[in-house]
Design a protein around this motif. Structure first.
Motif, PDB file in Angstrom:
ATOM      1  N   ASP A  70      24.850  -8.840  13.385  1.00 54.28           N
ATOM      2  CA  ASP A  70      25.257  -7.445  13.202  1.00 54.28           C
ATOM      3  C   ASP A  70      24.301  -6.466  13.872  1.00 54.28           C
ATOM      4  OD1 ASP A  70      27.489  -8.101  11.735  1.00 54.28           O
ATOM      5  OD2 ASP A  70      26.407  -8.099   9.827  1.00 54.28           O
ATOM      6  N   ARG A  71      23.240  -6.987  14.477  1.00 57.71           N
ATOM      7  CA  ARG A  71      22.220  -6.140  15.097  1.00 57.71           C
ATOM      8  C   ARG A  71      22.566  -5.885  16.566  1.00 57.71           C
ATOM      9  NH1 ARG A  71      17.251  -7.531  17.642  1.00 57.71           N
ATOM     10  NH2 ARG A  71      17.795  -9.696  17.240  1.00 57.71           N
ATOM     11  N   VAL A  72      22.598  -4.614  16.958  1.00 54.99           N
ATOM     12  CA  VAL A  72      22.871  -4.238  18.345  1.00 54.99           C
ATOM     13  C   VAL A  72      21.595  -4.407  19.159  1.00 54.99           C
ATOM     14  CG1 VAL A  72      23.565  -2.367  19.882  1.00 54.99           C
ATOM     15  CG2 VAL A  72      24.675  -2.625  17.667  1.00 54.99           C
ATOM     16  N   VAL A  73      21.662  -5.248  20.185  1.00 53.22           N
ATOM     17  CA  VAL A  73      20.514  -5.508  21.051  1.00 53.22           C
ATOM     18  C   VAL A  73      20.514  -4.562  22.244  1.00 53.22           C
ATOM     19  CG1 VAL A  73      19.422  -7.246  22.520  1.00 53.22           C
ATOM     20  CG2 VAL A  73      20.491  -7.937  20.374  1.00 53.22           C
ATOM     21  N   GLY A  86      27.054  -6.794  34.847  1.00 56.39           N
ATOM     22  CA  GLY A  86      25.812  -7.522  35.102  1.00 56.39           C
ATOM     23  C   GLY A  86      24.728  -7.345  34.047  1.00 56.39           C
ATOM     24  N   PRO A  87      24.338  -6.109  33.703  1.00 59.03           N
ATOM     25  CA  PRO A  87      23.285  -5.933  32.700  1.00 59.03           C
ATOM     26  C   PRO A  87      23.679  -6.483  31.324  1.00 59.03           C
ATOM     27  CG  PRO A  87      23.665  -3.887  33.893  1.00 59.03           C
ATOM     28  CD  PRO A  87      24.727  -4.848  34.319  1.00 59.03           C
ATOM     29  N   LEU A  88      24.946  -6.381  30.991  1.00 58.02           N
ATOM     30  CA  LEU A  88      25.407  -6.908  29.703  1.00 58.02           C
ATOM     31  C   LEU A  88      25.327  -8.428  29.680  1.00 58.02           C
ATOM     32  CD1 LEU A  88      28.457  -4.531  29.320  1.00 58.02           C
ATOM     33  CD2 LEU A  88      26.428  -4.525  27.881  1.00 58.02           C
ATOM     34  N   ARG A  89      25.781  -9.069  30.770  1.00 61.84           N
ATOM     35  CA  ARG A  89      25.697 -10.534  30.855  1.00 61.84           C
ATOM     36  C   ARG A  89      24.238 -10.994  30.817  1.00 61.84           C
ATOM     37  NH1 ARG A  89      29.836 -10.863  35.646  1.00 61.84           N
ATOM     38  NH2 ARG A  89      31.772 -11.178  34.509  1.00 61.84           N
ATOM     39  N   ALA A  90      23.371 -10.305  31.545  1.00 66.58           N
ATOM     40  CA  ALA A  90      21.957 -10.682  31.602  1.00 66.58           C
ATOM     41  C   ALA A  90      21.308 -10.578  30.229  1.00 66.58           C
ATOM     42  CB  ALA A  90      21.221  -9.809  32.612  1.00 66.58           C
ATOM     43  N   ALA A  91      21.602  -9.507  29.509  1.00 71.16           N
ATOM     44  CA  ALA A  91      21.023  -9.338  28.174  1.00 71.16           C
ATOM     45  C   ALA A  91      21.543 -10.405  27.211  1.00 71.16           C
ATOM     46  CB  ALA A  91      21.347  -7.949  27.635  1.00 71.16           C
ATOM     47  N   ALA A  92      22.826 -10.743  27.316  1.00 67.64           N
ATOM     48  CA  ALA A  92      23.391 -11.779  26.443  1.00 67.64           C
ATOM     49  C   ALA A  92      22.827 -13.150  26.799  1.00 67.64           C
ATOM     50  CB  ALA A  92      24.908 -11.788  26.543  1.00 67.64           C
ATOM     51  N   ASP A  93      22.678 -13.437  28.092  1.00 68.66           N
ATOM     52  CA  ASP A  93      22.120 -14.725  28.516  1.00 68.66           C
ATOM     53  C   ASP A  93      20.666 -14.865  28.100  1.00 68.66           C
ATOM     54  OD1 ASP A  93      24.536 -15.451  29.616  1.00 68.66           O
ATOM     55  OD2 ASP A  93      23.965 -14.903  31.674  1.00 68.66           O
ATOM     56  N   GLU A  94      19.924 -13.754  28.158  1.00 68.81           N
ATOM     57  CA  GLU A  94      18.505 -13.760  27.781  1.00 68.81           C
ATOM     58  C   GLU A  94      18.324 -14.115  26.305  1.00 68.81           C
ATOM     59  OE1 GLU A  94      15.432 -10.186  27.316  1.00 68.81           O
ATOM     60  OE2 GLU A  94      16.116 -10.480  29.381  1.00 68.81           O
ATOM     61  N   ARG A  95      19.274 -13.711  25.486  1.00 67.51           N
ATOM     62  CA  ARG A  95      19.187 -13.961  24.042  1.00 67.51           C
ATOM     63  C   ARG A  95      20.235 -14.975  23.579  1.00 67.51           C
ATOM     64  NH1 ARG A  95      18.127  -8.836  25.376  1.00 67.51           N
ATOM     65  NH2 ARG A  95      16.303  -7.834  24.499  1.00 67.51           N
ATOM     66  N   ALA A  96      20.648 -15.858  24.473  1.00 65.54           N
ATOM     67  CA  ALA A  96      21.681 -16.851  24.152  1.00 65.54           C
ATOM     68  C   ALA A  96      21.246 -17.781  23.021  1.00 65.54           C
ATOM     69  CB  ALA A  96      22.039 -17.663  25.387  1.00 65.54           C
ATOM     70  N   ALA A  97      19.977 -18.097  22.957  1.00 66.12           N
ATOM     71  CA  ALA A  97      19.482 -18.980  21.896  1.00 66.12           C
ATOM     72  C   ALA A  97      19.641 -18.347  20.510  1.00 66.12           C
ATOM     73  CB  ALA A  97      18.013 -19.318  22.143  1.00 66.12           C
ATOM     74  N   ASP A  98      19.659 -17.014  20.452  1.00 63.35           N
ATOM     75  CA  ASP A  98      19.834 -16.303  19.185  1.00 63.35           C
ATOM     76  C   ASP A  98      21.309 -16.080  18.851  1.00 63.35           C
ATOM     77  OD1 ASP A  98      17.063 -16.095  19.044  1.00 63.35           O
ATOM     78  OD2 ASP A  98      17.058 -14.159  20.097  1.00 63.35           O
ATOM     79  N   GLY A  99      22.201 -16.435  19.783  1.00 66.70           N
ATOM     80  CA  GLY A  99      23.629 -16.249  19.548  1.00 66.70           C
ATOM     81  C   GLY A  99      24.149 -14.895  19.981  1.00 66.70           C
ATOM     82  N   ALA A 100      23.518 -14.297  20.985  1.00 61.29           N
ATOM     83  CA  ALA A 100      23.948 -12.978  21.468  1.00 61.29           C
ATOM     84  C   ALA A 100      25.301 -13.069  22.156  1.00 61.29           C
ATOM     85  CB  ALA A 100      22.919 -12.417  22.437  1.00 61.29           C
ATOM     86  N   VAL A 101      26.136 -12.057  21.923  1.00 64.66           N
ATOM     87  CA  VAL A 101      27.449 -11.967  22.556  1.00 64.66           C
ATOM     88  C   VAL A 101      27.682 -10.534  23.026  1.00 64.66           C
ATOM     89  CG1 VAL A 101      28.466 -13.845  21.208  1.00 64.66           C
ATOM     90  CG2 VAL A 101      28.642 -11.503  20.371  1.00 64.66           C
TER      91      VAL A 101
END
Length: 134
Positions: A70-73, A86-101
């Motif tokens: 529920d936390r906005v990154v 691009g920036p959205l994909r990069a931020a989600a990929d960077e935090r993929a281990a935490d389950g970022a979408v």
């Protein structure tokens, strides 16, 4: 006489309603064209016709954010074209281990990564390639 390459050509289908529609709305031999058409239909999916695997989930124009639970990154960004993703994909990929979408601000629909988008939409399709954490 028919073309000999007909059966060897890779074909992509645009399927509305997160892949739950009975028939594809559009078919193309170009993945880029299929993705562009899919962006016109919110919650549509592009799938490989031969394998039936999803290869793309539509990102129509609008505002998207990156969230972990529920936390906005990464706060809302306007998406008008592929470069804005691009920036959205990069931020989600960077935090993929935490389950970022990446999700749409207005509807809350998950659009990236592909497996998370398919799961959240209730689609029964499988993904061509599951994203791997970096």
């Amino acid at each position: 006489m028919a073309c000999a390459c007909k059966n060897k050509r890779q074909t992509y289908e645009v399927v509305p309603n997160a892949g739950r529609a009975n028939r594809p709305a559009f078919t193309s031999s170009s993945r880029g064209t299929a993705e562009a058409v899919a962006d016109r239909y919110p919650t549509s999916i592009v799938r490989d016709k031969k394998t039936g695997d999803a290869v793309y989930h539509a990102w129509p124009k609008g505002a998207y954010e990156v969230v972990v639970g529920d936390r906005v990154v990464l706060p809302a960004h306007k998406v008008r074209n592929d470069a804005d993703k691009g920036p959205l994909r990069a931020a989600a990929d960077e935090r993929a281990a935490d389950g970022a979408v990446v999700r749409a601000v207005s509807s809350g629909a998950v659009v990236y990564p592909l497996m998370a988008a398919l799961t959240a939409s209730g689609a029964t399709l499988t993904a061509e390639q599951a994203p791997t954490p970096a």
